[in-house]
Design a protein around this motif. Sequence first.
Motif, short mmCIF file in Angstrom:
data_model
loop_
_atom_site.label_atom_id
_atom_site.label_comp_id
_atom_site.label_asym_id
_atom_site.label_seq_id
_atom_site.Cartn_x
_atom_site.Cartn_y
_atom_site.Cartn_z
N GLU A 106 0.82 -1.21 0.00
CA GLU A 106 0.00 0.00 0.00
C GLU A 106 0.86 1.26 0.00
O GLU A 106 0.49 2.28 -0.57
CB GLU A 106 -0.95 -0.01 1.19
CG GLU A 106 -2.04 -1.06 1.07
CD GLU A 106 -3.23 -0.78 1.96
OE1 GLU A 106 -4.16 -0.08 1.51
OE2 GLU A 106 -3.20 -1.24 3.12
N MET A 107 2.02 1.21 0.65
CA MET A 107 2.94 2.33 0.60
C MET A 107 3.36 2.59 -0.86
O MET A 107 3.39 3.73 -1.33
CB MET A 107 4.17 2.04 1.45
CG MET A 107 5.14 3.20 1.58
SD MET A 107 6.76 2.70 2.24
CE MET A 107 6.28 1.67 3.62
N ALA A 108 3.70 1.51 -1.57
CA ALA A 108 4.10 1.63 -2.97
C ALA A 108 2.96 2.17 -3.83
O ALA A 108 3.17 3.03 -4.71
CB ALA A 108 4.56 0.26 -3.49
N ILE A 109 1.74 1.69 -3.56
CA ILE A 109 0.57 2.17 -4.29
C ILE A 109 0.36 3.67 -4.08
O ILE A 109 0.05 4.43 -5.01
CB ILE A 109 -0.69 1.39 -3.85
CG1 ILE A 109 -0.72 0.00 -4.50
CG2 ILE A 109 -1.97 2.16 -4.13
CD1 ILE A 109 -1.30 -0.04 -5.89
N GLN A 144 8.69 3.26 -11.43
CA GLN A 144 9.95 3.51 -10.73
C GLN A 144 9.73 3.65 -9.23
O GLN A 144 10.48 3.09 -8.42
CB GLN A 144 10.60 4.78 -11.28
CG GLN A 144 11.17 4.63 -12.68
CD GLN A 144 11.61 5.95 -13.28
OE1 GLN A 144 11.49 7.00 -12.65
NE2 GLN A 144 12.13 5.91 -14.49
N ALA A 145 8.67 4.37 -8.84
CA ALA A 145 8.38 4.56 -7.42
C ALA A 145 8.02 3.23 -6.75
O ALA A 145 8.47 2.94 -5.64
CB ALA A 145 7.24 5.56 -7.25
N LEU A 201 -1.88 -1.72 -10.47
CA LEU A 201 -1.99 -3.11 -10.04
C LEU A 201 -0.68 -3.57 -9.41
O LEU A 201 0.39 -3.40 -9.99
CB LEU A 201 -2.31 -4.03 -11.22
CG LEU A 201 -3.57 -3.72 -12.03
CD1 LEU A 201 -3.68 -4.70 -13.20
CD2 LEU A 201 -4.80 -3.81 -11.15
N ILE A 202 -0.78 -4.17 -8.23
CA ILE A 202 0.36 -4.83 -7.59
C ILE A 202 -0.10 -6.21 -7.14
O ILE A 202 -1.15 -6.34 -6.51
CB ILE A 202 0.90 -4.04 -6.38
CG1 ILE A 202 1.51 -2.71 -6.84
CG2 ILE A 202 1.94 -4.87 -5.62
CD1 ILE A 202 2.07 -1.89 -5.69
#
Length: 280
Positions: free
Chosen positions: A30-33, A68-69, A120-121
């Motif tokens: 969720e941090m990455a999202i 990238q993030a 999407l992850i």
Amino acid sequence: MTHPTPSHADISSTPDISPTHWADLLAVAEMAIEQAGNIIRPLFRSALVTEEKKDLSPVTLADQGAEQAIRRCLTHYFPHYGLIGEEQGTLATESRFYWVVDPLDGTRAFITGRPTFGTLIALLDHGTPILGIINQPMTNERWIGIKGQPTRFSSPFGGQAKTRACSKIDEAELSCTSPEMLELAPTPFWPKLAKRVKRVSWGGDCYGYGLLSLGLIDLVAECDMKIWDWAALVPIIEGAGGYITDWAGQPLSHNSNGTVLAAGAKNLHEEAVSILSHSG
């Protein structure tokens, strides 16, 4: 949120993931999202420069910056996990666990100003999706699927992740992202399915699968789908009570032929498989 350290978050030698590890996995995903959303939102309906990839599909600064993030975040906290990203390639997928990322599923919708795209992850364990997230950063809607658990849905508009029990195919709502993708279909029977249902809607990309999980769509049948297009969808659809396979009814995998069939009810899924395989 307490940020997990890589040694705490690493579950590569853990056969059964503990609640603590699940919390860490979800927190980092969720941090990455969120970081991806921070890049995407300012670029929505802006004067983006769009490039074409080798397959002629469009790509923007939003796709590239968001991936990238995400990659920076996931590889920082889970350095021993593999990663497949649509835009920037593959890292160490021989790992038991690996992430699959589509930073902007629905680039055509994004560049034409329609909020039916998503980030999407997914996390896979030996090739099986065990965690999936769809995030729509403009509407602030999020679906979270964890294998074996009910799908979680958050939205300012309300709603619950639960498919509806549409038992008759002639009452079903069918969705597909675009007619063009069907030119690559391995069988010619998609039009037969379209004639049997109540109505067909076009567009939606991953958002259409989210709507299926909410009981607003009954069937999605598509092809030319890569692993980053479908991996996150599997635990979300299944956790909402639905079914998602290829057109032959087989589980989705690296060896799948690009077809995806999702249905909110078992009998509807079985009938759609029968039609698409021309056995019914």
